[in-house]
Design an enzyme around this catalytic site. Structure first.
Site, PDB file in Angstrom:
ATOM      1  N   CYS A  75      80.284  51.689  93.439  1.00 41.17           N
ATOM      2  CA  CYS A  75      81.224  51.570  92.169  1.00 41.17           C
ATOM      3  C   CYS A  75      81.781  52.822  91.939  1.00 41.17           C
ATOM      4  O   CYS A  75      82.680  52.778  91.142  1.00 41.17           O
ATOM      5  CB  CYS A  75      80.707  51.034  90.950  1.00 41.17           C
ATOM      6  SG  CYS A  75      79.322  52.086  90.313  1.00 41.17           S
ATOM      7  N   CYS A 116      76.748  49.717  84.629  1.00 38.77           N
ATOM      8  CA  CYS A 116      76.847  50.819  83.802  1.00 38.77           C
ATOM      9  C   CYS A 116      75.511  51.372  83.135  1.00 38.77           C
ATOM     10  O   CYS A 116      75.078  52.414  83.028  1.00 38.77           O
ATOM     11  CB  CYS A 116      78.102  51.062  83.378  1.00 38.77           C
ATOM     12  SG  CYS A 116      79.640  50.993  84.435  1.00 38.77           S
TER      13      CYS A 116
END
Length: 137
Positions: free
Chosen positions: A34, A103
């Site tokens: 990512c 995240c």
């Protein structure tokens, strides 16, 4: 993709940003998939995190998760920092979109990596299974 007001606030006005030259523990994690990379710095006195800062390269959710993680652990004993979960980070941000939950996972891992680094530097024993080394994927 909708973000909560708290995510936007911590992205636009991140807390505790920057490198810490005299850190007692530093943890860096990242995901090549990512593109997010997170580094957490800790200042520790008598087992209490007196200061936590971060440097994050990534999306708004990664920055917000780093910011919130440092807020949540500052002033807390190491045991509470190690108990911080990605769910707690996401909840404190009033939620993250499902595609951005990784995240908050990075934030949890970065905190754990920083505590592990502190333990290693100070020869403090710990169970390696509880503090794994996070490899970049």
């Amino acid at each position: 993709m909708l973000y909560s007001a708290k995510v936007m606030d911590h992205f636009m006005n991140p807390r505790n940003v920057g490198a810490m030259e005299d850190a007692d523990g530093v943890g860096q994690v990242g995901s090549a998939r990512c593109g997010d990379s997170m580094k957490i710095y800790l200042k520790i006195e008598d087992g209490i995190i007196t200061k936590a800062t971060f440097e994050t390269f990534g999306c708004g959710s990664a920055i917000a998760s780093s910011s919130m993680a440092t807020v949540l652990i500052t002033g807390k004993p190491l045991s509470q920092a190690l108990a911080l979960t990605n769910e707690a980070v996401a909840e404190a941000l009033d939620g993250l979109p499902e595609k951005k939950l990784h995240c908050s996972v990075l934030a949890e891992q970065a905190v754990r990596a920083a505590v592990r680094d502190y333990y290693d530097r100070n020869h403090i024993p710990y169970n390696p299974a509880e503090l794994p080394v996070y490899e970049e994927d």
